[in-house]
Design a protein around this motif. Structure first.
Motif, PDB file in Angstrom:
ATOM      1  N   GLY A 226       0.373  -1.398  -0.282  1.00  0.00           N
ATOM      2  CA  GLY A 226      -0.011   0.530   0.358  1.00  0.00           C
ATOM      3  C   GLY A 226       0.734   1.084   0.234  1.00  0.00           C
ATOM      4  N   PRO A 227       0.212   2.740   0.261  1.00  0.00           N
ATOM      5  CA  PRO A 227       0.929   3.488  -0.747  1.00  0.00           C
ATOM      6  C   PRO A 227       1.441   4.745   0.723  1.00  0.00           C
ATOM      7  CG  PRO A 227      -1.618   4.104   0.011  1.00  0.00           C
ATOM      8  CD  PRO A 227      -1.051   2.483  -0.332  1.00  0.00           C
ATOM      9  N   ILE A 228       1.035   4.073   1.901  1.00  0.00           N
ATOM     10  CA  ILE A 228       1.140   4.727   3.456  1.00  0.00           C
ATOM     11  C   ILE A 228       2.664   4.173   3.589  1.00  0.00           C
ATOM     12  CG2 ILE A 228       1.300   4.889   6.304  1.00  0.00           C
ATOM     13  CD1 ILE A 228      -1.848   4.508   5.261  1.00  0.00           C
ATOM     14  N   ILE A 229       4.122   3.004   3.214  1.00  0.00           N
ATOM     15  CA  ILE A 229       4.685   2.893   2.869  1.00  0.00           C
ATOM     16  C   ILE A 229       5.386   3.469   2.184  1.00  0.00           C
ATOM     17  CG2 ILE A 229       6.558   1.199   3.151  1.00  0.00           C
ATOM     18  CD1 ILE A 229       4.323   0.652   5.038  1.00  0.00           C
ATOM     19  N   HIS A 230       5.280   4.246   0.757  1.00  0.00           N
ATOM     20  CA  HIS A 230       5.909   4.782   0.225  1.00  0.00           C
ATOM     21  C   HIS A 230       5.710   6.242   0.397  1.00  0.00           C
ATOM     22  CE1 HIS A 230       6.966   1.116  -1.840  1.00  0.00           C
ATOM     23  NE2 HIS A 230       5.884   1.166  -1.455  1.00  0.00           N
ATOM     24  N   GLN A 231       4.886   6.520   1.368  1.00  0.00           N
ATOM     25  CA  GLN A 231       4.632   8.025   1.929  1.00  0.00           C
ATOM     26  C   GLN A 231       5.281   9.325   2.593  1.00  0.00           C
ATOM     27  OE1 GLN A 231      -0.102   8.595   3.066  1.00  0.00           O
ATOM     28  NE2 GLN A 231       1.444   9.697   4.908  1.00  0.00           N
ATOM     29  N   PRO A 232       5.861  10.418   2.264  1.00  0.00           N
ATOM     30  CA  PRO A 232       7.202  10.992   2.490  1.00  0.00           C
ATOM     31  C   PRO A 232       6.474  11.641   4.170  1.00  0.00           C
ATOM     32  CG  PRO A 232       6.937  11.910   0.805  1.00  0.00           C
ATOM     33  CD  PRO A 232       5.990  10.696   0.516  1.00  0.00           C
ATOM     34  N   GLY A 294       0.631  -2.920  12.224  1.00  0.00           N
ATOM     35  CA  GLY A 294      -0.697  -2.251  12.531  1.00  0.00           C
ATOM     36  C   GLY A 294      -0.580  -0.825  11.050  1.00  0.00           C
ATOM     37  N   VAL A 295       0.949  -0.325  10.637  1.00  0.00           N
ATOM     38  CA  VAL A 295       0.805   0.433  10.087  1.00  0.00           C
ATOM     39  C   VAL A 295       1.029  -0.489   8.542  1.00  0.00           C
ATOM     40  CG1 VAL A 295       2.356   1.895   8.772  1.00  0.00           C
ATOM     41  CG2 VAL A 295       2.674   2.101  10.872  1.00  0.00           C
ATOM     42  N   ILE A 296       1.186  -1.607   8.841  1.00  0.00           N
ATOM     43  CA  ILE A 296       1.397  -2.333   7.173  1.00  0.00           C
ATOM     44  C   ILE A 296       0.176  -2.646   6.900  1.00  0.00           C
ATOM     45  CG2 ILE A 296       2.145  -4.307   6.147  1.00  0.00           C
ATOM     46  CD1 ILE A 296       4.926  -4.108   7.974  1.00  0.00           C
ATOM     47  N   VAL A 297      -0.913  -3.398   7.918  1.00  0.00           N
ATOM     48  CA  VAL A 297      -2.114  -3.597   7.617  1.00  0.00           C
ATOM     49  C   VAL A 297      -3.161  -2.529   6.880  1.00  0.00           C
ATOM     50  CG1 VAL A 297      -3.850  -5.057   8.765  1.00  0.00           C
ATOM     51  CG2 VAL A 297      -2.402  -5.499   8.849  1.00  0.00           C
ATOM     52  N   SER A 298      -2.660  -0.982   8.052  1.00  0.00           N
ATOM     53  CA  SER A 298      -3.221   0.249   7.545  1.00  0.00           C
ATOM     54  C   SER A 298      -3.287   0.292   6.184  1.00  0.00           C
ATOM     55  CB  SER A 298      -3.830   0.885   8.889  1.00  0.00           C
ATOM     56  OG  SER A 298      -3.946   0.869   9.432  1.00  0.00           O
ATOM     57  N   SER A 299      -1.468   0.570   5.941  1.00  0.00           N
ATOM     58  CA  SER A 299      -1.039   0.819   4.294  1.00  0.00           C
ATOM     59  C   SER A 299      -2.055   0.199   3.558  1.00  0.00           C
ATOM     60  CB  SER A 299      -0.164   1.124   4.414  1.00  0.00           C
ATOM     61  OG  SER A 299       0.649   1.237   3.185  1.00  0.00           O
ATOM     62  N   SER A 301      -4.843  -1.235   3.804  1.00  0.00           N
ATOM     63  CA  SER A 301      -6.518  -1.352   3.193  1.00  0.00           C
ATOM     64  C   SER A 301      -6.404  -0.394   2.297  1.00  0.00           C
ATOM     65  CB  SER A 301      -6.807  -0.851   5.030  1.00  0.00           C
ATOM     66  OG  SER A 301      -6.463   0.274   5.214  1.00  0.00           O
ATOM     67  N   GLN A 302      -6.004   0.392   2.351  1.00  0.00           N
ATOM     68  CA  GLN A 302      -5.945   2.181   1.393  1.00  0.00           C
ATOM     69  C   GLN A 302      -6.013   1.626   0.241  1.00  0.00           C
ATOM     70  OE1 GLN A 302      -3.848   6.162   3.170  1.00  0.00           O
ATOM     71  NE2 GLN A 302      -3.838   6.407   0.719  1.00  0.00           N
ATOM     72  N   THR A 303      -5.089   0.523  -0.148  1.00  0.00           N
ATOM     73  CA  THR A 303      -4.589   0.529  -1.821  1.00  0.00           C
ATOM     74  C   THR A 303      -6.527  -0.647  -1.277  1.00  0.00           C
ATOM     75  OG1 THR A 303      -2.741   0.265  -1.295  1.00  0.00           O
ATOM     76  CG2 THR A 303      -4.187  -1.562  -3.296  1.00  0.00           C
ATOM     77  N   ILE A 304      -7.443  -1.098  -1.055  1.00  0.00           N
ATOM     78  CA  ILE A 304      -7.565  -1.777  -1.037  1.00  0.00           C
ATOM     79  C   ILE A 304      -9.199  -1.273  -0.935  1.00  0.00           C
ATOM     80  CG2 ILE A 304      -9.471  -4.031   0.457  1.00  0.00           C
ATOM     81  CD1 ILE A 304      -7.152  -4.777   1.926  1.00  0.00           C
ATOM     82  N   TYR A 305      -9.493  -0.532  -0.139  1.00  0.00           N
ATOM     83  CA  TYR A 305     -10.882   0.617  -0.107  1.00  0.00           C
ATOM     84  C   TYR A 305     -10.625   2.501  -0.312  1.00  0.00           C
ATOM     85  CZ  TYR A 305     -12.252  -3.982   2.670  1.00  0.00           C
ATOM     86  OH  TYR A 305     -12.732  -4.531   2.579  1.00  0.00           O
ATOM     87  N   GLY A 306      -9.411   2.641  -0.572  1.00  0.00           N
ATOM     88  CA  GLY A 306      -9.582   3.579  -1.261  1.00  0.00           C
ATOM     89  C   GLY A 306      -9.162   5.090   0.204  1.00  0.00           C
ATOM     90  N   TYR A 307      -9.109   4.437   1.099  1.00  0.00           N
ATOM     91  CA  TYR A 307      -8.748   4.956   2.836  1.00  0.00           C
ATOM     92  C   TYR A 307      -8.119   4.004   4.047  1.00  0.00           C
ATOM     93  CZ  TYR A 307     -12.826   3.720   4.019  1.00  0.00           C
ATOM     94  OH  TYR A 307     -14.377   3.532   4.367  1.00  0.00           O
ATOM     95  N   ALA A 308      -7.513   5.235   4.362  1.00  0.00           N
ATOM     96  CA  ALA A 308      -6.619   3.804   5.156  1.00  0.00           C
ATOM     97  C   ALA A 308      -7.484   3.753   6.261  1.00  0.00           C
ATOM     98  CB  ALA A 308      -5.357   4.491   5.919  1.00  0.00           C
ATOM     99  N   ILE A 309      -7.933   2.653   7.052  1.00  0.00           N
ATOM    100  CA  ILE A 309      -8.837   1.516   8.187  1.00  0.00           C
ATOM    101  C   ILE A 309      -7.323   1.613   9.205  1.00  0.00           C
ATOM    102  CG2 ILE A 309     -10.472   0.073   8.653  1.00  0.00           C
ATOM    103  CD1 ILE A 309     -10.638   0.053   6.080  1.00  0.00           C
ATOM    104  N   TRP A 310      -7.274   2.855   9.891  1.00  0.00           N
ATOM    105  CA  TRP A 310      -6.492   2.404  11.742  1.00  0.00           C
ATOM    106  C   TRP A 310      -6.917   0.731  12.587  1.00  0.00           C
ATOM    107  CZ3 TRP A 310      -2.037   3.213  10.694  1.00  0.00           C
ATOM    108  CH2 TRP A 310      -1.431   4.347   9.643  1.00  0.00           C
ATOM    109  N   SER A 311      -8.071   1.015  12.588  1.00  0.00           N
ATOM    110  CA  SER A 311      -8.246   0.425  13.237  1.00  0.00           C
ATOM    111  C   SER A 311      -8.748  -1.085  13.057  1.00  0.00           C
ATOM    112  CB  SER A 311      -9.951   0.311  14.079  1.00  0.00           C
ATOM    113  OG  SER A 311     -11.043  -1.106  14.806  1.00  0.00           O
TER     114      SER A 311
END
Length: 543
Positions: A226-232, A294-299, A301-311
């Motif tokens: 997902g994109p959060i891992i690559h997000q600066p 938690g970071v990897i799973v939420s990242s 989820s942003q690809t799967i649903y279009g936004y990050a789901i932290w819970s």
């Protein structure tokens, strides 16, 4: 009157020790307050690794990096903050738990050494209240895990009609799930503290497997991390520095209650060295690992649903939308069940045992650790925790800000042990209310400790007011961002200075961990004499 006396007698906690406290006062002594018997000192180094591995895995820890990333940090900056925050707290936990590991006494008794026999009751009450509140909150989160599990097994559970009024703050479905979690948690309060380590070991095996499965499942569904891992990160300079300090403070607030009651679990150590190395690496590693998942799973989820789901609970629930397959439902059942186990373990380690130990000190004649644990569960139910959490988005701020009060207590306790009496304890005097005993001070209260405690609170009080929404100067806000260190540091310095000016009875010049009363040796000798008498009686009877 006879009936009333019988009722009171029936409610009293059995007191099996042959030798009662020297002062003969049952309201300062009980079996659960006395030093832990040798046969119950069963926690090895591996037990502490399992304990922290178990305690770290819960929904709250999973989400702790979310606010940092949302506020502009990159994932690796947030993860670095996790390692720094929990790494900084690790020495404090080890140092705070040291008296428990050496003299095998729990937090309420250790607190008597610094605040006095009666002065300690205020500190103990504060810790007990926090434990009861958090028991309810963690149970409320556990109820949401139960809902996801039931939805995966019986999708129709989502359609249960609501029969509860709007004023209740919940609905029939959610309340049912909360009650289920609350009920299945009750049996875990029953086992003695020295045996509950087996559940922590079980949780440490099961829940990491479920977390890894969850992470791999999300990566496969997203076809990547997902994109959060690559997000600066978007923060720089002093803004980034203060954001990291705030993040570190969040980690510390998450651990402050476990820091103050570290002696509760340290008292069960097989040896004083058992909790040292094992905790030194297992605490930062455990929390760092779960936050990374938690970071990897939420990242993903942003690809799967279009936004990050932290819970993780919300994400699992979304997997059940749109007619899921049997395999999907099975996977959700396994992961949701693991999160239920995780929440139960956290409630035991951080809340019910702590509340049990604290309430024992408040009412030793009628409450032991087991009864105190069940009282915390009852309080957690009747307080309607779903209302507490949903009534204000500042709930977390209120609870985190409470570290101001606990850090001042921890500062006094640490200074008392390490710098004032320097490891010297008079264990027998911890259970007496006699003038001239070490911990009697002034009618059972240590004025030095309370002066230091108040000073540790005052340094943060303006920032505390700002944290709950009232405008305050920026300097006060920054001081409050460091509230654990300022509260701990100020209370420590003030207590040390006052103790040098007005030395308490037993103040030492040389550091040596020793019980000057020889309490354990005396009790061991008493046990041997008792066994010898029993053997003699048996021989006489046989003759």
């Amino acid at each position: 009157m006879d009936f009333a006396r019988k009722v009171v007698k029936a409610l009293e906690v059995p007191y099996t020790q042959e030798e009662s406290s020297s002062g003969g006062l049952q309201f300062v002594s009980s079996d659960d307050l006395l030093p832990v018997p040798v046969e119950e000192r069963t926690w090895t180094a591996l037990s502490y690794v399992a304990f922290w591995g178990s305690t770290s895995i819960n929904v709250s820890t999973w989400m702790i990096t979310s606010s940092m990333i949302v506020n502009g940090m990159s994932w690796w900056q947030a993860w670095l903050v996790i390692w720094i925050g929990y790494g900084l707290m690790t020495p404090f936990i080890i140092l705070s738990g040291r008296p428990g590991a050496v003299f095998h006494i729990t937090f309420p008794v250790v607190n008597r050494a610094s605040f006095g026999i009666f002065g300690s009751l205020w500190c103990v009450f504060n810790r007990a209240a926090m434990a009861c509140i958090w028991y309810g909150v963690q149970s409320s989160i556990g109820g949401t895990c139960v809902l996801v599990l039931l939805r995966a097994i019986w999708p129709s559970v989502n359609d249960i009609p609501n029969s509860m009024p709007a004023s209740s703050g919940t609905n029939t479905r959610d309340f049912m799930c909360f009650i289920i979690f609350w009920i299945i948690s009750l049996p875990l309060i029953w086992p003695p503290v020295h045996t509950i380590r087996h559940f922590f070991t079980f949780k440490t095996i099961v829940t990491p497997i479920a977390c890894l499965v969850f992470m791999i499942w999300c990566i496969v569904k997203a076809k990547g991390v997902g994109p959060i891992i690559h997000q600066p990160g978007t923060l720089h300079g002093s803004e980034l520095a203060w954001s990291m300090i705030v993040g570190i403070s969040v980690c510390i607030s998450n651990m402050i209650t476990l820091t103050t009651n570290a002696p509760d679990f340290g008292s069960r150590a097989t040896s004083p060295s058992a909790p040292i190395i094992s905790q030194a690496w297992s605490i930062p590693f455990s929390y760092g690992a779960i936050c990374l998942l938690g970071v990897i799973v939420s990242s993903s989820s942003q690809t799967i649903y279009g936004y990050a789901i932290w819970s993780p609970v919300d994400l699992l629930a979304m997997f059940l939308d749109d007619d899921p397959s049997g395999a999907t439902r099975f996977g959700v059942v396994f992961i949701a069940a693991s999160f239920i186990i995780a929440q139960m373990g956290t409630n035991i380690s951080a809340n019910s045992v702590s509340a049990g130990c604290d309430l024992t000190a408040l009412f030793p004649r009628f409450i032991n650790i087991r009864r105190g644990g069940y009282i915390s569960a009852i309080v957690g139910l009747v307080m309607c925790p779903w209302n507490l959490v949903s009534s204000s988005n500042r709930f977390t701020s209120y609870m985190s800000a409470y570290s101001v009060f606990l850090s001042a207590i921890a500062g006094v306790m640490a200074t008392e042990y390490w710098f004032v009496r320097k490891g010297h304890y008079n264990v027998a005097d911890l259970y007496v209310t006699r003038k001239g005993s070490w911990y009697w001070y002034n009618y059972g209260f240590n004025p030095r400790a309370y002066a230091a405690y108040i000073a540790g609170i005052l340094i943060n009080i303006v920032g505390f007011v700002g944290d709950i929404g009232i405008p305050v100067p920026a300097a006060a806000t920054h001081i409050f961002d460091l509230n654990f260190f300022t509260g701990f540091g100020v209370s420590s310095i003030v207590y040390y200075v006052l103790s040098r000016m007005f030395p308490p009875l037993g103040a030492a010049d040389k550091f040596e961990e020793i019980d000057v009363s020889g309490y354990e040796e005396r009790m061991t000798s008493s046990d041997k004499d008792t066994n010898s008498k029993d053997d003699t009686t048996e021989k006489d009877l046989s003759v």
